[in-house]
Design a protein around this motif. Sequence first.
Motif, PDB file in Angstrom:
ATOM      1  N   TYR A  32       0.836  -1.205   0.000  1.00 17.87           N
ATOM      2  CA  TYR A  32       0.000   0.000   0.000  1.00 17.87           C
ATOM      3  C   TYR A  32       0.874   1.260   0.000  1.00 17.87           C
ATOM      4  O   TYR A  32       0.579   2.236  -0.691  1.00 17.87           O
ATOM      5  N   HIS A  33       1.973   1.225   0.745  1.00 22.82           N
ATOM      6  CA  HIS A  33       2.915   2.351   0.754  1.00 22.82           C
ATOM      7  C   HIS A  33       3.416   2.626  -0.664  1.00 22.82           C
ATOM      8  O   HIS A  33       3.454   3.761  -1.124  1.00 22.82           O
ATOM      9  N   GLU A  34       3.792   1.558  -1.369  1.00 25.58           N
ATOM     10  CA  GLU A  34       4.275   1.700  -2.750  1.00 25.58           C
ATOM     11  C   GLU A  34       3.184   2.267  -3.654  1.00 25.58           C
ATOM     12  O   GLU A  34       3.425   3.138  -4.485  1.00 25.58           O
ATOM     13  N   LYS A  35       1.953   1.794  -3.469  1.00 21.28           N
ATOM     14  CA  LYS A  35       0.823   2.271  -4.275  1.00 21.28           C
ATOM     15  C   LYS A  35       0.578   3.766  -4.038  1.00 21.28           C
ATOM     16  O   LYS A  35       0.338   4.520  -4.980  1.00 21.28           O
ATOM     17  N   LEU A  36       0.656   4.189  -2.781  1.00 22.25           N
ATOM     18  CA  LEU A  36       0.394   5.601  -2.454  1.00 22.25           C
ATOM     19  C   LEU A  36       1.501   6.535  -2.922  1.00 22.25           C
ATOM     20  O   LEU A  36       1.235   7.652  -3.362  1.00 22.25           O
ATOM     21  N   THR A  37       2.754   6.096  -2.794  1.00 17.16           N
ATOM     22  CA  THR A  37       3.877   7.014  -3.009  1.00 17.16           C
ATOM     23  C   THR A  37       4.680   6.736  -4.269  1.00 17.16           C
ATOM     24  O   THR A  37       5.520   7.556  -4.639  1.00 17.16           O
ATOM     25  N   GLY A  38       4.465   5.582  -4.887  1.00 20.57           N
ATOM     26  CA  GLY A  38       5.281   5.219  -6.036  1.00 20.57           C
ATOM     27  C   GLY A  38       6.748   5.052  -5.665  1.00 20.57           C
ATOM     28  O   GLY A  38       7.622   5.108  -6.525  1.00 20.57           O
ATOM     29  N   GLU A  44       8.373   6.166   6.590  1.00 20.13           N
ATOM     30  CA  GLU A  44       8.498   7.094   7.716  1.00 20.13           C
ATOM     31  C   GLU A  44       8.050   8.503   7.326  1.00 20.13           C
ATOM     32  O   GLU A  44       7.339   9.170   8.074  1.00 20.13           O
ATOM     33  N   GLU A  45       8.455   8.933   6.145  1.00 18.92           N
ATOM     34  CA  GLU A  45       8.076  10.276   5.688  1.00 18.92           C
ATOM     35  C   GLU A  45       6.577  10.353   5.414  1.00 18.92           C
ATOM     36  O   GLU A  45       5.926  11.352   5.731  1.00 18.92           O
ATOM     37  N   LEU A  46       6.009   9.302   4.842  1.00 20.50           N
ATOM     38  CA  LEU A  46       4.564   9.246   4.601  1.00 20.50           C
ATOM     39  C   LEU A  46       3.807   9.376   5.924  1.00 20.50           C
ATOM     40  O   LEU A  46       2.848  10.150   6.030  1.00 20.50           O
ATOM     41  N   ILE A  47       4.233   8.644   6.923  1.00 23.84           N
ATOM     42  CA  ILE A  47       3.577   8.683   8.230  1.00 23.84           C
ATOM     43  C   ILE A  47       3.727  10.065   8.855  1.00 23.84           C
ATOM     44  O   ILE A  47       2.752  10.642   9.361  1.00 23.84           O
ATOM     45  N   GLU A  48       4.930  10.621   8.807  1.00 20.21           N
ATOM     46  CA  GLU A  48       5.159  11.952   9.381  1.00 20.21           C
ATOM     47  C   GLU A  48       4.265  12.994   8.727  1.00 20.21           C
ATOM     48  O   GLU A  48       3.619  13.792   9.399  1.00 20.21           O
ATOM     49  N   LYS A  49       4.179  12.969   7.396  1.00 19.55           N
ATOM     50  CA  LYS A  49       3.329  13.929   6.680  1.00 19.55           C
ATOM     51  C   LYS A  49       1.858  13.726   7.032  1.00 19.55           C
ATOM     52  O   LYS A  49       1.101  14.689   7.138  1.00 19.55           O
ATOM     53  N   SER A  50       1.459  12.489   7.227  1.00 21.82           N
ATOM     54  CA  SER A  50       0.071  12.200   7.607  1.00 21.82           C
ATOM     55  C   SER A  50      -0.245  12.780   8.982  1.00 21.82           C
ATOM     56  O   SER A  50      -1.302  13.370   9.185  1.00 21.82           O
TER      57      SER A  50
END
Length: 64
Positions: A32-38, A44-50
Motif C-alpha cells: 500500500y505504501h508503494e501504491k500511495l507514493t510510487g 516514515e516520511e509518509l507517516i510523518e506527513k500524515s
Amino acid sequence: MITVKKIDDRTFEVTVANQKTTTHRVTVDPVYHEKLTGGHISAEELIEKSFESVSYTHLTLPTN
C-alpha cells in the motif's frame, strides 16, 4: 514535533509532542505504501506527513 521510529517492515512508533505528548503504533503495508507514493518517499516520511496534516487541523484556538 513528530518522531517516527521503525519497529519492523510494517510497524512504526510515532510520537507527537505538542502541548501534550502522545505515542501511537502505526502499521503501513509495504504494498500500500508503494501504491500511495510510487516509492518516492519512505514509509516514515509518509507517516510523518500524515500526522502533520492531523496535527494542524486539531489546533486549539483561544475562546472568548
